[in-house]
Design a protein around this motif. Structure first.
Motif, PDB file in Angstrom:
ATOM      1  N   PHE B  82       0.821  -1.212   0.000  1.00  0.00           N
ATOM      2  CA  PHE B  82       0.000   0.000   0.000  1.00  0.00           C
ATOM      3  C   PHE B  82       0.858   1.267   0.000  1.00  0.00           C
ATOM      4  O   PHE B  82       0.417   2.321  -0.382  1.00  0.00           O
ATOM      5  CB  PHE B  82      -0.978  -0.005   1.179  1.00  0.00           C
ATOM      6  N   ASP B  83       2.125   1.119   0.444  1.00  0.00           N
ATOM      7  CA  ASP B  83       3.007   2.294   0.413  1.00  0.00           C
ATOM      8  C   ASP B  83       4.034   2.190  -0.711  1.00  0.00           C
ATOM      9  O   ASP B  83       5.137   2.699  -0.603  1.00  0.00           O
ATOM     10  CB  ASP B  83       3.688   2.482   1.768  1.00  0.00           C
ATOM     11  N   ASP B  86       5.353   5.505  -2.280  1.00  0.00           N
ATOM     12  CA  ASP B  86       6.344   6.172  -1.430  1.00  0.00           C
ATOM     13  C   ASP B  86       7.690   5.469  -1.500  1.00  0.00           C
ATOM     14  O   ASP B  86       8.738   6.103  -1.532  1.00  0.00           O
ATOM     15  CB  ASP B  86       5.850   6.198   0.013  1.00  0.00           C
ATOM     16  N   ARG B  87       7.639   4.147  -1.531  1.00  0.00           N
ATOM     17  CA  ARG B  87       8.896   3.396  -1.591  1.00  0.00           C
ATOM     18  C   ARG B  87       9.595   3.593  -2.923  1.00  0.00           C
ATOM     19  O   ARG B  87      10.821   3.533  -2.994  1.00  0.00           O
ATOM     20  CB  ARG B  87       8.639   1.919  -1.328  1.00  0.00           C
ATOM     21  N   THR B  89       9.370   6.398  -4.704  1.00  0.00           N
ATOM     22  CA  THR B  89       9.898   7.766  -4.770  1.00  0.00           C
ATOM     23  C   THR B  89      11.102   7.967  -3.856  1.00  0.00           C
ATOM     24  O   THR B  89      11.749   8.998  -3.932  1.00  0.00           O
ATOM     25  CB  THR B  89       8.817   8.793  -4.386  1.00  0.00           C
ATOM     26  N   LYS B  90      11.370   6.998  -3.010  1.00  0.00           N
ATOM     27  CA  LYS B  90      12.508   7.131  -2.093  1.00  0.00           C
ATOM     28  C   LYS B  90      13.796   7.235  -2.905  1.00  0.00           C
ATOM     29  O   LYS B  90      14.037   6.422  -3.806  1.00  0.00           O
ATOM     30  CB  LYS B  90      12.573   5.929  -1.165  1.00  0.00           C
ATOM     31  N   THR B 114      24.571  16.756  12.227  1.00  0.00           N
ATOM     32  CA  THR B 114      24.801  15.385  12.672  1.00  0.00           C
ATOM     33  C   THR B 114      25.218  14.527  11.476  1.00  0.00           C
ATOM     34  O   THR B 114      24.737  14.738  10.363  1.00  0.00           O
ATOM     35  CB  THR B 114      23.509  14.817  13.289  1.00  0.00           C
ATOM     36  N   GLY B 142      23.286   3.236   9.952  1.00  0.00           N
ATOM     37  CA  GLY B 142      22.693   2.836  11.223  1.00  0.00           C
ATOM     38  C   GLY B 142      23.669   2.813  12.372  1.00  0.00           C
ATOM     39  O   GLY B 142      23.440   2.126  13.359  1.00  0.00           O
ATOM     40  N   ASN B 143      24.755   3.537  12.249  1.00  0.00           N
ATOM     41  CA  ASN B 143      25.771   3.548  13.311  1.00  0.00           C
ATOM     42  C   ASN B 143      25.514   4.726  14.243  1.00  0.00           C
ATOM     43  O   ASN B 143      25.692   5.885  13.868  1.00  0.00           O
ATOM     44  CB  ASN B 143      27.162   3.651  12.683  1.00  0.00           C
ATOM     45  N   LEU B 144      25.104   4.411  15.430  1.00  0.00           N
ATOM     46  CA  LEU B 144      24.738   5.481  16.371  1.00  0.00           C
ATOM     47  C   LEU B 144      25.966   6.217  16.898  1.00  0.00           C
ATOM     48  O   LEU B 144      25.895   7.392  17.230  1.00  0.00           O
ATOM     49  CB  LEU B 144      23.934   4.898  17.531  1.00  0.00           C
ATOM     50  N   VAL B 147      26.734   9.040  14.820  1.00  0.00           N
ATOM     51  CA  VAL B 147      25.729  10.102  14.996  1.00  0.00           C
ATOM     52  C   VAL B 147      26.032  10.914  16.251  1.00  0.00           C
ATOM     53  O   VAL B 147      25.883  12.130  16.275  1.00  0.00           O
ATOM     54  CB  VAL B 147      24.322   9.460  15.047  1.00  0.00           C
TER      55      VAL B 147
END
Lengths: 164, 365
Positions: B82-83, B86-87, B89-90, B114, B142-144, B147
């Motif tokens: 359903f999305d 959006d996926r 257009t990413k 950041t 995904g490396n905090l 960040v």
């Protein structure tokens, strides 16, 4: 006299009762699963005594520096407000229950960083609106500019450091 | 960090069995079928029929449809997500799209921000691993830790150069007189003012420590006479540093920096004019009241001159070195004597005293 004798007798029969130690220190301890499905982020995997060595802080500000402690309690309270708001406002997009939200302060600006995920539903327009709302709401609430610099990852697996 | 997960497993789920039965559970045992079918074979403790309430939903359940799909009984239309729009257009990560050679990094990362893994085209990794040879450190996405840390990606050398070029028009050239002769600073700029500005995080930019102003004055540039200078030094007391010849005025009694600065200037003015005043009691000043022990008028000088004159008159004692005992050599000795008397005594100074004295009296060294 009689009572005291009875008392002594009662004492002689008494013993020191011992129980096993209650090892209640639970900080930084993770319980592993048999099939290695428990996700651990880097933040979780490092122990509390590694803060400042292997991992850094989740809050960055100058109020905990020597001679700069002017409003440290305020900062701590603000952090909690921000964290709770983010947790409650992005329930679908949280990564690891929203435990790992980084709050940085630069000048009078408060910057909220961290990761969000869109595995359940990707609605770009909605996300933009929510970012704008959160920034505006927190700015009014905390009386200082708040910026959301949260990055999106596909799913929670992207932040996984290890599985135990 | 600790996360509690409640995983509940239904050990005795009758629903799954019923579903299996409904799809095609012919190979199940008879007794099981009876139970699953909600039959009345089960008796309760009173000997009455135990009618198990089970209402089959009208729609097909998920497990049922999956089984039917797997066995190929029915064909289901596969619906897109359903999305999906959006996926689609990413955007792919910017770091993959960009050409790091051609584009200007200052435009991509203009200000402090950041760390964003999709923007930075560097293959960075961060974090510890127990064995790095086996598994590489944590990736960029995904490396905090990346960040968390403050980065200086907006302060690349070209960016700093660009900033400098932009603010160059506001700068004035450094005084060439001071470039050629750095020691002339105190002559051209006799007053220096120091203050600190405190920058820290917070909703208030005020800091009470920023009000303190330190003013340093090169006293020799005030063009005072000897008496006036002495009076100024006496008034300034420990604010005057004799070694550097500087007077330091620290003001912090007012609330703002500007007020403190004005007050420092006021103090300087008052000191200057007070030093210039000549009071009646100034004439009463004695030799013993001087700040330093002077050679002129001292007992040493009278005795020395007396001695030198006696030596000249004595026929057998002729000065060996030329010019010893004249006015110039006495003045030279006087300077040394003054320095010797007004400072801490050291071995070197005492030796120098002896050398000068021998030279004055014309004694062989």
């Amino acid at each position: 006299m009689l009572r005291s004798i009875q008392h002594v007798e009662a004492l002689s029969s008494r013993q020191i009762s011992t129980t096993s130690m209650l090892l209640k220190n639970r900080a930084g301890k993770t319980k592993s699963t048999s099939n290695r499905t428990q996700l651990l982020t880097y933040e979780m995997a490092q122990k509390p005594h590694h803060i400042g060595v292997r991992k850094s802080w989740l809050t960055w500000h100058s109020q905990n520096l020597e001679e700069f402690r002017q409003s440290q309690p305020l900062v701590v309270a603000q952090d909690e407000v921000v964290r709770r708001f983010i947790r409650g406002f992005f329930p679908q997009n949280l990564v690891v229950s929203g435990n790992e939200i980084v709050i940085k302060r630069r000048g009078n600006v408060l910057i909220v960083a961290g990761f969000l995920q869109y595995s359940r539903r990707l609605d770009i327009r909605r996300i933009y609106w929510m970012f704008g709302f959160a920034e505006e709401f927190l700015s009014i609430l905390l009386k200082q500019p708040v910026k959301l610099e949260m990055a999106f990852v596909e799913s929670e697996e992207d932040v996984a450091y290890n599985y135990i | 960090m600790h996360r509690l997960t409640h995983v509940s497993t239904r050990n005795r789920s009758s629903l799954a069995e019923k579903l299996r039965n409904a799809v095609g559970g012919q190979d199940f045992g008879k007794a099981k079928q009876i139970v699953a079918g909600g039959s009345i074979a089960v008796k309760d403790e009173h000997g009455e029929d135990f009618r198990e309430l089970y209402v089959m939903p009208k729609r097909k359940l998920r497990g049922q449809t999956q089984l039917e799909q797997a066995t190929g009984r029915t064909e289901y239309k596969t619906r897109s997500r359903f999305d999906l729009m959006d996926r689609l257009t990413k955007r792919p990560p910017r770091s993959e799209e960009m050409d790091p050679e051609a584009q200007k990094w200052c435009d991509v990362w203009p200000a402090a921000r950041t760390f964003a893994s999709s923007v930075v085209p560097l293959p960075v990794r961060m974090g510890t691993r127990p064995n790095v040879e086996k598994r590489a450190p944590f990736k960029k996405e995904g490396n905090l830790e990346l960040v968390k840390i403050p980065n200086f990606l907006h302060l690349t050398p070209p960016a700093i150069q660009q900033h400098c070029q932009a603010i160059k028009k506001f700068c004035t050239p450094f005084p060439p007189e001071l470039l050629s002769n750095p020691s002339a600073t105190c002559q051209h700029l006799p007053i220096s003012i120091e203050y600190s500005t405190y920058i820290h995080q917070g909703t208030s930019i005020r800091d009470i420590r920023s009000r303190v102003v330190t003013m340093k004055i090169h006293v020799a540039e005030l063009k005072l006479s000897e008496n006036q200078m002495e009076k100024l030094i006496r008034l300034a007391a420990n604010r005057y540093d004799e070694k550097t010849g500087k007077m330091t005025i620290i003001t912090d009694r007012c609330h703002t920096r500007q007020q403190n600065l004005d007050y420092a200037h006021y103090l300087l003015t008052v000191l200057y004019h007070e030093a210039q005043k000549v009071e009646k009691w100034d004439e009463l000043k004695n030799r013993t009241d001087a700040l330093k022990v002077e050679f002129d008028g001292s007992n040493t000088k009278t005795k020395l001159i007396d001695l030198l004159e006696k030596a000249k008159l004595t026929p057998g004692l002729s000065p060996s070195a030329a010019g010893c005992g004249d006015q110039k050599s006495i003045d030279e000795f006087g300077e040394m004597w003054k320095a010797y008397r007004n400072s801490e005594e050291t071995v070197e100074k005492t030796r120098e005293y002896g050398r000068q004295m021998k030279k004055l009296l014309g004694i062989q060294q």
